[in-house]
Design a protein around this motif. Structure first.
Motif, PDB file in Angstrom:
ATOM      1  N   TYR A 254      -1.442 -14.124  -0.723  1.00 44.28           N
ATOM      2  CA  TYR A 254      -2.885 -14.880  -0.447  1.00 44.28           C
ATOM      3  C   TYR A 254      -2.817 -14.694   1.382  1.00 44.28           C
ATOM      4  N   LEU A 255      -1.792 -14.991   1.967  1.00 42.61           N
ATOM      5  CA  LEU A 255      -1.251 -15.568   3.231  1.00 42.61           C
ATOM      6  C   LEU A 255      -1.546 -13.631   3.286  1.00 42.61           C
ATOM      7  N   GLN A 256      -0.763 -13.096   2.755  1.00 41.16           N
ATOM      8  CA  GLN A 256      -1.223 -11.584   3.631  1.00 41.16           C
ATOM      9  C   GLN A 256      -2.059 -11.247   3.837  1.00 41.16           C
ATOM     10  N   ARG A 257      -3.056 -11.458   3.278  1.00 40.42           N
ATOM     11  CA  ARG A 257      -5.079 -10.893   3.196  1.00 40.42           C
ATOM     12  C   ARG A 257      -5.145 -11.594   4.127  1.00 40.42           C
ATOM     13  N   LEU A 258      -5.281 -13.307   3.812  1.00 43.45           N
ATOM     14  CA  LEU A 258      -5.707 -13.678   5.405  1.00 43.45           C
ATOM     15  C   LEU A 258      -5.289 -13.853   6.481  1.00 43.45           C
ATOM     16  N   PHE A 259      -4.275 -12.920   6.740  1.00 43.52           N
ATOM     17  CA  PHE A 259      -3.825 -12.786   8.122  1.00 43.52           C
ATOM     18  C   PHE A 259      -4.442 -11.531   8.695  1.00 43.52           C
ATOM     19  N   GLN A 260      -5.130 -10.115   7.340  1.00 42.82           N
ATOM     20  CA  GLN A 260      -5.334  -9.438   7.736  1.00 42.82           C
ATOM     21  C   GLN A 260      -7.124  -8.909   8.222  1.00 42.82           C
ATOM     22  N   GLU A 261      -7.309 -10.341   6.963  1.00 42.44           N
ATOM     23  CA  GLU A 261      -9.107  -9.973   6.902  1.00 42.44           C
ATOM     24  C   GLU A 261      -9.662 -11.049   8.261  1.00 42.44           C
ATOM     25  N   HIS A 262      -9.083 -12.269   8.190  1.00 46.87           N
ATOM     26  CA  HIS A 262      -9.790 -13.336  10.003  1.00 46.87           C
ATOM     27  C   HIS A 262      -8.763 -13.011  10.972  1.00 46.87           C
ATOM     28  N   TYR A 263      -7.512 -12.090  10.927  1.00 47.66           N
ATOM     29  CA  TYR A 263      -7.029 -12.158  11.863  1.00 47.66           C
ATOM     30  C   TYR A 263      -6.856 -10.289  12.202  1.00 47.66           C
ATOM     31  N   GLY A 264      -7.062  -9.658  11.374  1.00 46.80           N
ATOM     32  CA  GLY A 264      -6.811  -7.914  11.997  1.00 46.80           C
ATOM     33  C   GLY A 264      -5.591  -8.230  12.108  1.00 46.80           C
ATOM     34  N   ILE A 265      -4.638  -8.323  11.479  1.00 53.24           N
ATOM     35  CA  ILE A 265      -2.928  -8.327  11.839  1.00 53.24           C
ATOM     36  C   ILE A 265      -3.057  -7.907   9.951  1.00 53.24           C
ATOM     37  N   GLU A 266      -2.249  -6.654  10.870  1.00 53.28           N
ATOM     38  CA  GLU A 266      -1.765  -5.340   9.356  1.00 53.28           C
ATOM     39  C   GLU A 266       0.099  -5.494   9.734  1.00 53.28           C
ATOM     40  N   MET A 267       0.575  -5.842   8.040  1.00 56.28           N
ATOM     41  CA  MET A 267       2.041  -6.166   7.717  1.00 56.28           C
ATOM     42  C   MET A 267       3.001  -5.015   8.062  1.00 56.28           C
ATOM     43  N   ILE A 268       4.050  -5.313   8.862  1.00 60.23           N
ATOM     44  CA  ILE A 268       5.248  -4.141   8.316  1.00 60.23           C
ATOM     45  C   ILE A 268       6.118  -5.061   8.210  1.00 60.23           C
ATOM     46  N   SER A 269       5.865  -4.726   7.142  1.00 58.82           N
ATOM     47  CA  SER A 269       7.036  -4.911   5.995  1.00 58.82           C
ATOM     48  C   SER A 269       8.520  -4.963   6.009  1.00 58.82           C
ATOM     49  N   TYR A 270       9.960  -5.614   5.758  1.00 59.73           N
ATOM     50  CA  TYR A 270      10.854  -5.811   6.195  1.00 59.73           C
ATOM     51  C   TYR A 270      11.238  -6.594   4.888  1.00 59.73           C
ATOM     52  N   ASP A 271      12.806  -6.524   4.684  1.00 57.75           N
ATOM     53  CA  ASP A 271      13.247  -6.925   3.622  1.00 57.75           C
ATOM     54  C   ASP A 271      14.348  -7.768   4.252  1.00 57.75           C
ATOM     55  N   PRO A 272      14.202  -9.232   4.137  1.00 53.58           N
ATOM     56  CA  PRO A 272      14.664 -10.193   4.361  1.00 53.58           C
ATOM     57  C   PRO A 272      16.429 -11.024   4.264  1.00 53.58           C
ATOM     58  N   LYS A 273      16.623 -10.122   3.367  1.00 53.90           N
ATOM     59  CA  LYS A 273      17.901 -10.647   2.524  1.00 53.90           C
ATOM     60  C   LYS A 273      19.145 -10.059   3.781  1.00 53.90           C
ATOM     61  N   ASP A 274      19.910 -10.591   3.440  1.00 52.14           N
ATOM     62  CA  ASP A 274      21.646 -10.608   4.625  1.00 52.14           C
ATOM     63  C   ASP A 274      20.920 -11.231   5.722  1.00 52.14           C
ATOM     64  N   SER A 275      20.298 -11.886   5.958  1.00 53.99           N
ATOM     65  CA  SER A 275      20.318 -12.422   7.433  1.00 53.99           C
ATOM     66  C   SER A 275      19.033 -11.937   8.252  1.00 53.99           C
ATOM     67  N   HIS A 276      17.846 -10.720   7.569  1.00 59.32           N
ATOM     68  CA  HIS A 276      16.822 -10.472   8.595  1.00 59.32           C
ATOM     69  C   HIS A 276      17.650  -9.304   9.136  1.00 59.32           C
TER      70      HIS A 276
END
Length: 294
Positions: A254-276
């Motif tokens: 729901y937060l990803q959709r908020l950033f996309q729809e309200h702020y026009g920010i597209e997510m480029i995702s990465y796996d945060p395991k092992d200290s990012h």
């Protein structure tokens, strides 16, 4: 840089062509959060994040019921309110100077032992070469990594617009800097007054967000710095994707959709395991792609 493995090569495809083209054309801005600063060190410690900073301040300046209240606010993720309680407690005890001094040491290192910029800072600055950086961090890591190659703008400055128009390398610190801790944004009352104190700075940043592609790095989905920046700098809703965020993949949908729809920010995702660690690999891949396209 070379891409040595199939896994590393696959990271190249995660970066949108539009973003790469904007970076190559130097028609972009880099927005840096506290997550990037945690890679820095002075050999003994690293900069603290929001939660750790407030807990350290509370351990020094609160006690009893106030300490319990701060603990509960931190547990709920209400960091601005928690910091407000700690600050007011420090002021009531006549220790505001000590409060600010502790923030300086926790975020930028002790006198004579400042935090040194990480290899990631240097890679981003040297290989992506952004002419405009916006950071919500107080520290001076970018200044050190760039050998003070940026004109620094803080709340109250009036000449950011001139630097943006002329292409002068500019570092914008809308939430303040350790050089002037009287103007930092840490508490609820700071947030309430920042828009007035930094009106000119935010007007220029609004123009930047409207006209340039921005890449956000070093933020989490619970980061109050990011929300403060977006709420102060973005106008109405914008459903057209124009900005990008290198974001951990564990963020709520729901937060990803908020950033996309309200702020026009597209997510480029990465796996945060092992200290990012994948975030660092993603930045390596972006630097390689940009270098290959120049």
């Amino acid at each position: 840089m070379t891409v040595a493995t199939a896994s590393a090569a696959s990271l190249l495809t995660k970066w949108p062509d539009n973003l790469v083209q904007r970076i190559v054309a130097d028609d972009w801005a880099l927005v840096i959060g506290a997550g990037l600063s945690r890679n820095a060190s002075n050999g003994q410690s690293s900069p603290l994040g929001w939660k750790q900073l407030i807990e350290q301040l509370s351990a020094t300046f609160t006690s009893g019921d106030e300490r319990k209240l701060v603990d509960e606010l931190v547990r709920l993720g209400q960091f601005l309110d928690a910091a407000e309680v700690v600050k007011q407690s420090a002021i009531a005890a006549g220790k505001e100077h000590d409060f600010r001094a502790m923030i300086r040491v926790a975020t930028d290192g002790a006198a004579g032992a400042p935090f040194k910029a990480s290899a990631l800072h240097e890679k981003i600055i040297n290989e992506l070469a952004p002419s405009l950086i916006i950071t919500t961090n107080y520290d001076r890591l970018i200044e050190r990594a760039s050998d003070h190659g940026y004109s620094v703008h803080r709340p109250g400055d009036l000449n950011l617009g001139a630097d943006v128009r002329t292409g002068t390398p500019a570092l914008v610190k809308p939430h303040g800097t350790v050089d002037d801790l009287s103007n930092i944004v840490l508490t609820r009352s700071d947030y309430a007054t920042i828009r007035h104190r930094a009106a000119e700075l935010y007007r220029v940043m609004e123009a930047v967000f409207l006209t340039k592609t921005c890449l956000f790095v070093g933020y989490s989905f619970q980061d109050p710095d990011l929300m403060l920046l977006l709420e102060n700098s973005f106008g109405g809703a914008s459903r057209a994707g124009a900005h990008y965020w290198l974001a951990p993949s564990d963020g709520p949908m729901y937060l990803q959709r908020l950033f996309q729809e309200h702020y026009g920010i597209e997510m480029i995702s990465y796996d945060p395991k092992d200290s990012h660690i994948e975030m660092k690999s993603m930045i390596d891949a972006l630097c390689f792609t940009v270098s290959s396209s120049r």
